[in-house]
Design a protein around this motif. Sequence first.
Motif, PDB file in Angstrom:
ATOM      1  N   TYR A  16      31.416  32.034  40.982  1.00  9.20           N
ATOM      2  CA  TYR A  16      30.139  31.350  40.842  1.00  9.20           C
ATOM      3  C   TYR A  16      29.007  32.029  41.617  1.00  9.20           C
ATOM      4  O   TYR A  16      27.840  31.709  41.409  1.00  9.20           O
ATOM      5  CB  TYR A  16      30.273  29.889  41.262  1.00  9.20           C
ATOM      6  CG  TYR A  16      31.045  29.061  40.263  1.00  9.20           C
ATOM      7  CD1 TYR A  16      30.465  28.645  39.069  1.00  9.20           C
ATOM      8  CD2 TYR A  16      32.371  28.701  40.506  1.00  9.20           C
ATOM      9  CE1 TYR A  16      31.174  27.892  38.144  1.00  9.20           C
ATOM     10  CE2 TYR A  16      33.090  27.954  39.589  1.00  9.20           C
ATOM     11  CZ  TYR A  16      32.494  27.549  38.409  1.00  9.20           C
ATOM     12  OH  TYR A  16      33.197  26.810  37.490  1.00  9.20           O
ATOM     13  N   SER A  56      41.585  28.690  43.205  1.00  9.88           N
ATOM     14  CA  SER A  56      41.656  28.732  41.745  1.00  9.88           C
ATOM     15  C   SER A  56      42.880  29.486  41.260  1.00  9.88           C
ATOM     16  O   SER A  56      43.295  29.325  40.113  1.00  9.88           O
ATOM     17  CB  SER A  56      40.384  29.381  41.176  1.00  9.88           C
ATOM     18  OG  SER A  56      39.252  28.599  41.494  1.00  9.88           O
ATOM     19  N   LYS A  62      43.085  24.156  37.983  1.00  8.51           N
ATOM     20  CA  LYS A  62      41.740  24.399  38.515  1.00  8.51           C
ATOM     21  C   LYS A  62      41.234  25.755  38.044  1.00  8.51           C
ATOM     22  O   LYS A  62      40.066  25.895  37.657  1.00  8.51           O
ATOM     23  CB  LYS A  62      41.767  24.349  40.046  1.00  8.51           C
ATOM     24  CG  LYS A  62      40.426  24.619  40.718  1.00  8.51           C
ATOM     25  CD  LYS A  62      40.573  24.551  42.225  1.00  8.51           C
ATOM     26  CE  LYS A  62      39.262  24.894  42.930  1.00  8.51           C
ATOM     27  NZ  LYS A  62      38.208  23.903  42.690  1.00  8.51           N
ATOM     28  N   ASN A  65      40.189  25.731  34.322  1.00  2.00           N
ATOM     29  CA  ASN A  65      38.910  25.054  34.149  1.00  2.00           C
ATOM     30  C   ASN A  65      37.767  25.906  34.655  1.00  2.00           C
ATOM     31  O   ASN A  65      36.693  25.952  34.040  1.00  2.00           O
ATOM     32  CB  ASN A  65      38.921  23.704  34.861  1.00  2.00           C
ATOM     33  CG  ASN A  65      37.599  22.969  34.711  1.00  2.00           C
ATOM     34  OD1 ASN A  65      36.745  23.045  35.589  1.00  2.00           O
ATOM     35  ND2 ASN A  65      37.432  22.274  33.597  1.00  2.00           N
ATOM     36  N   MET A  66      37.988  26.586  35.781  1.00  2.30           N
ATOM     37  CA  MET A  66      36.935  27.424  36.349  1.00  2.30           C
ATOM     38  C   MET A  66      36.519  28.528  35.384  1.00  2.30           C
ATOM     39  O   MET A  66      35.324  28.746  35.163  1.00  2.30           O
ATOM     40  CB  MET A  66      37.400  28.057  37.663  1.00  2.30           C
ATOM     41  CG  MET A  66      36.382  29.004  38.271  1.00  2.30           C
ATOM     42  SD  MET A  66      37.103  30.125  39.488  1.00  2.30           S
ATOM     43  CE  MET A  66      38.105  31.194  38.433  1.00  2.30           C
ATOM     44  N   ARG A  68      36.853  28.693  32.097  1.00  2.91           N
ATOM     45  CA  ARG A  68      36.160  28.155  30.930  1.00  2.91           C
ATOM     46  C   ARG A  68      34.755  27.674  31.300  1.00  2.91           C
ATOM     47  O   ARG A  68      33.796  27.874  30.560  1.00  2.91           O
ATOM     48  CB  ARG A  68      36.966  27.007  30.306  1.00  2.91           C
ATOM     49  CG  ARG A  68      36.320  26.434  29.052  1.00  2.91           C
ATOM     50  CD  ARG A  68      36.077  27.508  28.000  1.00  2.91           C
ATOM     51  NE  ARG A  68      35.310  27.024  26.857  1.00  2.91           N
ATOM     52  CZ  ARG A  68      34.437  27.755  26.174  1.00  2.91           C
ATOM     53  NH1 ARG A  68      34.195  29.012  26.533  1.00  2.91           N
ATOM     54  NH2 ARG A  68      33.794  27.235  25.147  1.00  2.91           N
ATOM     55  N   ASP A  69      34.648  27.043  32.472  1.00  2.78           N
ATOM     56  CA  ASP A  69      33.346  26.582  32.941  1.00  2.78           C
ATOM     57  C   ASP A  69      32.401  27.761  33.137  1.00  2.78           C
ATOM     58  O   ASP A  69      31.215  27.684  32.796  1.00  2.78           O
ATOM     59  CB  ASP A  69      33.516  25.813  34.249  1.00  2.78           C
ATOM     60  CG  ASP A  69      32.215  25.181  34.725  1.00  2.78           C
ATOM     61  OD1 ASP A  69      31.605  24.431  33.944  1.00  2.78           O
ATOM     62  OD2 ASP A  69      31.816  25.446  35.871  1.00  2.78           O
ATOM     63  N   ARG A  72      31.125  28.978  29.784  1.00  5.42           N
ATOM     64  CA  ARG A  72      30.051  28.109  29.268  1.00  5.42           C
ATOM     65  C   ARG A  72      28.747  28.327  30.037  1.00  5.42           C
ATOM     66  O   ARG A  72      27.670  28.406  29.440  1.00  5.42           O
ATOM     67  CB  ARG A  72      30.475  26.641  29.373  1.00  5.42           C
ATOM     68  CG  ARG A  72      31.619  26.237  28.465  1.00  5.42           C
ATOM     69  CD  ARG A  72      31.804  24.727  28.464  1.00  5.42           C
ATOM     70  NE  ARG A  72      32.104  24.200  29.782  1.00  5.42           N
ATOM     71  CZ  ARG A  72      33.307  23.739  30.156  1.00  5.42           C
ATOM     72  NH1 ARG A  72      34.324  23.771  29.297  1.00  5.42           N
ATOM     73  NH2 ARG A  72      33.490  23.257  31.365  1.00  5.42           N
ATOM     74  N   LEU A  73      28.858  28.406  31.360  1.00  4.54           N
ATOM     75  CA  LEU A  73      27.683  28.582  32.201  1.00  4.54           C
ATOM     76  C   LEU A  73      26.951  29.882  31.870  1.00  4.54           C
ATOM     77  O   LEU A  73      25.725  29.896  31.700  1.00  4.54           O
ATOM     78  CB  LEU A  73      28.094  28.567  33.671  1.00  4.54           C
ATOM     79  CG  LEU A  73      27.007  28.829  34.707  1.00  4.54           C
ATOM     80  CD1 LEU A  73      25.902  27.792  34.598  1.00  4.54           C
ATOM     81  CD2 LEU A  73      27.602  28.832  36.101  1.00  4.54           C
ATOM     82  N   ASP A 188      25.348  25.450  41.328  1.00  3.63           N
ATOM     83  CA  ASP A 188      24.609  24.311  40.787  1.00  3.63           C
ATOM     84  C   ASP A 188      23.738  23.616  41.835  1.00  3.63           C
ATOM     85  O   ASP A 188      23.015  22.677  41.505  1.00  3.63           O
ATOM     86  CB  ASP A 188      25.565  23.302  40.145  1.00  3.63           C
ATOM     87  CG  ASP A 188      26.621  22.782  41.109  1.00  3.63           C
ATOM     88  OD1 ASP A 188      26.809  23.386  42.183  1.00  3.63           O
ATOM     89  OD2 ASP A 188      27.278  21.772  40.789  1.00  3.63           O
TER      90      ASP A 188
END
Length: 201
Positions: A16, A56, A62, A65-66, A68-69, A72-73, A188
């Motif tokens: 991130y 992760s 976790k 999901n990270m 895939r997130d 998308r981000l 975020d």
Amino acid sequence: MPQAVLEFWFDFASTYSYPAAMRIAPLAMKAGVTVKFRPFLLGPIFKAQGWETSPSTLYPAKGRNMWRDLERLCADLELPFRRPDIFPQNSLLAARVALIGLAQNWGENFCRAVFHAQFAEGRRIDDPAVIEALLTKLGADLHATMGDAQSEANKTRLRQQTETAQRLDLFGAPSFRTSQGELFWGNDRLEQALRWAVRAA
């Protein structure tokens, strides 16, 4: 009126931290905030919590999901994304080189180039050839930079920066810290961190 300042703490291996690094400069300019790039190593912080690697990786659900997130981000931000084959990568060399660059005029561009190489192109940032190619593209003095990056003084500088992160209770990346000590964690929270940096000035 004092200039608002926000510290941007990141590890090059942090997923991130990639979108945060790519977003922070234009957002900070619009908000009238000066950003201080602070590369550090998450490994010692994770080890202090009893983790030998990224959470992760330790927790597969976790991790799934990270990724895939992040896909998308990056799609929403129109950032290129390619999952690196090895994760987490060793970010030691990149962080050492970044400290040299941040003391000069090419450091922030180098940081963004490292994140792009890893998360947009899937390249190995622990490979000296990759780092050298980025430096060459930026027009940095390759021989001097690589030598300075591996000097004992610079190694100590990175250790001290990581120790500072621990003293500030950083537990993940990206993290943002205002001049008043307000700590925000996560890509975020970047916009909120910038607002609080202005409030603290």
